[in-house]
Design an enzyme around this catalytic site. Structure first.
Site, PDB file in Angstrom:
ATOM      1  N   TYR A 144       0.839  -1.198   0.000  1.00 49.18           N
ATOM      2  CA  TYR A 144       0.000   0.000   0.000  1.00 49.18           C
ATOM      3  C   TYR A 144       0.875   1.250   0.000  1.00 49.18           C
ATOM      4  CZ  TYR A 144      -3.112   3.704   1.498  1.00 49.18           C
ATOM      5  OH  TYR A 144      -3.804   4.888   1.577  1.00 49.18           O
ATOM      6  N   ASN A 175       1.782  11.108   6.284  1.00 48.52           N
ATOM      7  CA  ASN A 175       0.825  10.248   6.972  1.00 48.52           C
ATOM      8  C   ASN A 175       1.086  10.237   8.475  1.00 48.52           C
ATOM      9  OD1 ASN A 175      -0.141   6.741   6.811  1.00 48.52           O
ATOM     10  ND2 ASN A 175      -1.355   8.548   7.220  1.00 48.52           N
ATOM     11  N   ARG A 190     -15.347  30.801  47.805  1.00 47.36           N
ATOM     12  CA  ARG A 190     -15.393  29.654  48.722  1.00 47.36           C
ATOM     13  C   ARG A 190     -15.267  28.311  48.015  1.00 47.36           C
ATOM     14  NH1 ARG A 190     -20.341  27.697  50.954  1.00 47.36           N
ATOM     15  NH2 ARG A 190     -21.273  29.676  50.278  1.00 47.36           N
ATOM     16  N   LYS A 213     -14.506  50.053  34.544  1.00 43.41           N
ATOM     17  CA  LYS A 213     -15.797  49.845  33.880  1.00 43.41           C
ATOM     18  C   LYS A 213     -15.602  49.292  32.468  1.00 43.41           C
ATOM     19  CE  LYS A 213     -19.290  52.552  34.669  1.00 43.41           C
ATOM     20  NZ  LYS A 213     -20.339  51.575  35.102  1.00 43.41           N
ATOM     21  N   ASN A 234     -13.988   6.796   2.348  1.00 42.99           N
ATOM     22  CA  ASN A 234     -12.951   5.960   2.961  1.00 42.99           C
ATOM     23  C   ASN A 234     -12.643   6.498   4.357  1.00 42.99           C
ATOM     24  OD1 ASN A 234     -10.725   4.035   3.129  1.00 42.99           O
ATOM     25  ND2 ASN A 234      -9.392   5.810   2.859  1.00 42.99           N
TER      26      ASN A 234
END
Length: 710
Positions: free
Chosen positions: A102, A254, A348, A450, A481
């Site tokens: 492959y 890959n 807390r 602010k 695939n």
């Protein structure tokens, strides 16, 4: 952990006899404290050389190579040469024998039914068709992968290839090393990978540079764009471009290195920010006059979660012996039945909130650290058994899941920071600090934080949106695939964005905490001035008669000083003698109360207290505002009567860093400097890694354990 050598010459980091499933190894990696782990990361980050052998790469080393632009060098283990060569030779021998393999004699993925005997041409075609990324214009960098992430990807990829299962020549790995050490970075597209069958599209551009494709550019040390030939020359790579042998193109693309490389960078920052959030929570408790019992070890021991126990222990360590905690205890003892019994959740329950996030980030860190030392190819070349194994190690759910989880943890940390910040700037909750942390004497022309509070809401909203998972948005790809895929790089990218926003929030919160520290310092010194002035005026007008003798109906000014102690200073200090402000109202009420108790003596002008209230108030109005103004000037010039309590606290290194090293100061309306300018300084310092040392200095005396239960 035991090791053995396989037929490829690689050393395996597992022992089938004792830990066949690797669970013990995974558990062992989590031993020790999270802080110790951060220290190890920082130590790895600062080493001048990264020695690669395939199995021992760390998150800190990846972050170092990514960010140091050639300042840290990479060295390949020469011992790995034989194993790498063996797998490369096996591929060539296999093809020579006519073996059908492959990616060597076949097409790729859904078209693997196609066959060819022209292995070299097949590899070139692989790189060509994978060069499908879009970069945008030369002036637009938004479609390019950051060069730091590309450097991380290069390092991780050839660390994998060094293990000798990929069928690639050692000389190609040496060439990539020269690019890294020469600070020559290939240009990779930001998008286009699903990180299944690896990060095919972006990695193909590294391969394209190696084979000299004209469209494969790189960036040099000075930021200049280089052609492949210029890049090779500058890197000192002799012999020209590579002619890829069978399997070598597949070996280069890959892999999962782009996703795991970026994940490594993200996690280095995430671990630092997680510890910072713990320390900032402790500082928040200090400036809010919180009750330290929320860190008591028994509470957290009974919950059993290690992240929570460590978070509480860190906060407990910071608060132990804190001058703020000692002072707060006195405040809480005054009129205890009129005050809340316990602090709000953002303070807390901060250990309970942060603990799970620490555990998630630690687990993700170990998952990615295993990933960057793993082999991701398909097929794998097993020289010892003379076979190519077709599998799916390119399926990078470890990256996708780790990054999704990390991003959720980061969003949760940001949510806590936002809740704490919101309490800090709100005078209804912050135990006497001025509204929006106004620092000047004229609040009508000073609106403090602010704008920063609005910005924090924006940051937090975007961060919560980013917390949504990526891995549940998988699309079937490559002719069905690649019908399931990890989206690892996409998740890493989104987590990188989340980390960036958390840096913005942490910077803003840290500047606000330093503002609160200085306001507590101002509060303490001005309260002394108010008490001294009230005491002196009371003695002159209420205790002593005009002839210098003690007044028949005199009373101690102690009750008036108690009034001053009970009243929040910033509720009146901008105009301390204003009749509608609480100080004058409550001083008058106290005097009237005494007058009512004076009985028949109030009928005589010589013995009446009520008749002296006007004189007391008139003299106080004449003296107190001037004394307050003079005291403000002295404090601004560094001549305060009481030193800043932060210097007696374990959290001082962070304050010192922000104020002295970064040059920030108390923000007021009279000054030109804006909150954003100060936050920018801290943000830059965090991004540059400069905050790590003062952060760890806060914990230098911590022994890694909670205080004993006593």
């Amino acid at each position: 952990m035991e090791f053995y050598k396989n037929g490829n010459g690689a050393v395996e980091s597992f022992c089938e006899g004792h830990d066949p499933l690797n669970w013990n190894m995974a558990a062992e990696s989590l031993k020790g404290s999270h802080v110790d782990e951060l220290k190890r990361m920082v130590s790895d980050y600062r080493k001048p050389v990264v020695k690669l052998g395939g199995e021992t790469l760390t998150i800190g080393q990846v972050a170092a190579i990514a960010s140091h632009d050639g300042g840290v060098r990479v060295e390949l283990s020469e011992e790995k040469r034989a194993g790498v060569k063996a797998s490369s030779d096996w591929v060539m021998d296999s093809m020579g024998k006519g073996t059908d393999s492959y990616g060597v004699t076949t097409g790729f993925g859904a078209t693997s039914h196609r066959r060819t005997k022209n292995g070299g041409a097949l590899q070139r075609e692989l790189i060509r068709f994978l060069n499908a990324g879009i970069f945008g214009s030369s002036l637009d960098s938004t479609h390019k992968l950051p060069h730091t992430a590309t450097r991380a990807a290069m390092l991780v990829r050839f660390n994998t290839l060094l293990q000798g299962y990929s069928g690639i020549r050692f000389e190609i790995l040496e060439a990539i090393t020269k690019f890294l050490n020469g600070n020559i970075t290939p240009c990779l597209p930001l998008r286009g990978t699903i990180t299944a069958s690896g990060d095919l599209v972006p990695l193909s551009y590294i391969a394209g540079l190696l084979i000299g494709r004209p469209n494969s550019k790189s960036v040099g040390p000075k930021g200049e764009t280089l052609s492949p030939a210029e890049g090779f020359k500058l890197a000192g790579i002799d012999g020209g471009f590579f002619e890829l042998q069978p399997k070598e193109g597949l070996a280069l693309v890959n892999g999962t290195a782009v996703g795991s490389g970026m994940a490594s960078m993200v996690l280095f920052d995430a671990n630092t920010l997680a510890v910072l959030s713990e320390v900032m929570s402790a500082i928040f408790a200090e400036v809010m006059q919180g009750k330290p019992e929320f860190t008591d070890h028994l509470t957290h021991k009974l919950k059993h979660h290690p992240g929570q126990i460590e978070a509480a222990a860190i906060m407990e360590h910071i608060l132990e012996g804190s001058s703020y905690v000692k002072e707060a205890k006195k405040v809480h003892e005054m009129d205890p039945l009129q005050k809340p019994k316990q602090d709000r959740y953002a303070l807390r329950t901060s250990p309970q909130w942060l603990g799970p996030q620490i555990e998630v980030i630690r687990a993700a860190t170990k998952m990615i650290e295993r990933e960057i030392n793993s082999v991701n190819d398909n097929p794998l070349i097993d020289v010892s058994r003379n076979k190519a194994l077709h599998g799916g190690n390119f399926q990078e759910l470890p990256i996708g899941v780790a990054m999704d989880n990390t991003r959720l943890a980061i969003a949760s940390i940001g949510k806590l920071i936002f809740a704490q910040f919101s309490e800090l700037v709100n005078d209804y909750y912050n135990n006497g600090l001025p509204s929006i942390l106004t620092g000047s004497s004229n609040p009508s022309l000073d609106y403090g934080f602010k704008g920063a509070e609005i910005a924090m809401a924006s940051y937090c909203s975007e961060l919560q949106f980013l917390a949504n998972p990526v891995t549940n948005h998988v699309q079937s790809a490559e002719q069905h695939n690649q019908d399931v895929n990890s989206l690892g790089l996409i998740s890493s990218r989104k987590t990188s964005e989340a980390v960036d926003i958390l840096k913005l929030m942490s910077s803003t919160f840290l500047v606000a905490l330093c503002q609160a520290i200085d306001l507590r310092h101002l509060e303490e010194n001005l309260k002394i001035v108010v008490k001294t002035t009230v005491s002196n005026v009371a003695k002159r007008t209420l205790t002593v008669s005009p002839n210098g003798e003690l007044h028949p109906s005199r009373f101690s000014e102690k009750d008036l000083l108690t009034v001053v102690d009970r009243e929040y200073l910033f509720s009146y200090i901008d105009d301390p003698c204003l009749a509608t402000y609480p100080l004058m109202q409550k001083l008058r009420a106290e005097l009237v109360e005494h007058a009512l108790k004076n009985g028949e003596r109030e009928r005589s002008a010589n013995t009446s207290i009520f008749h002296k209230i006007a004189a007391f108030e008139e003299e106080l109005k004449t003296i107190l505002p001037k004394e307050v103004d003079n005291a403000r000037i002295e404090i601004e010039n560094g001549k305060s009567e009481i030193p800043n309590r932060i210097k007696e606290c374990r959290s001082y290194p962070l304050y010192r860093f922000v104020r002295e090293e970064l040059g920030t100061s108390l923000l007021t309306g009279e000054k030109i400097k804006s909150p954003g300018e100060e936050c920018y300084k801290v943000f830059n310092a965090i991004c540059a890694g400069k905050l790590v040392d003062p952060l760890l200095e806060c914990l230098k005396e911590w022994n890694g354990a909670p205080l004993p239960i006593s």
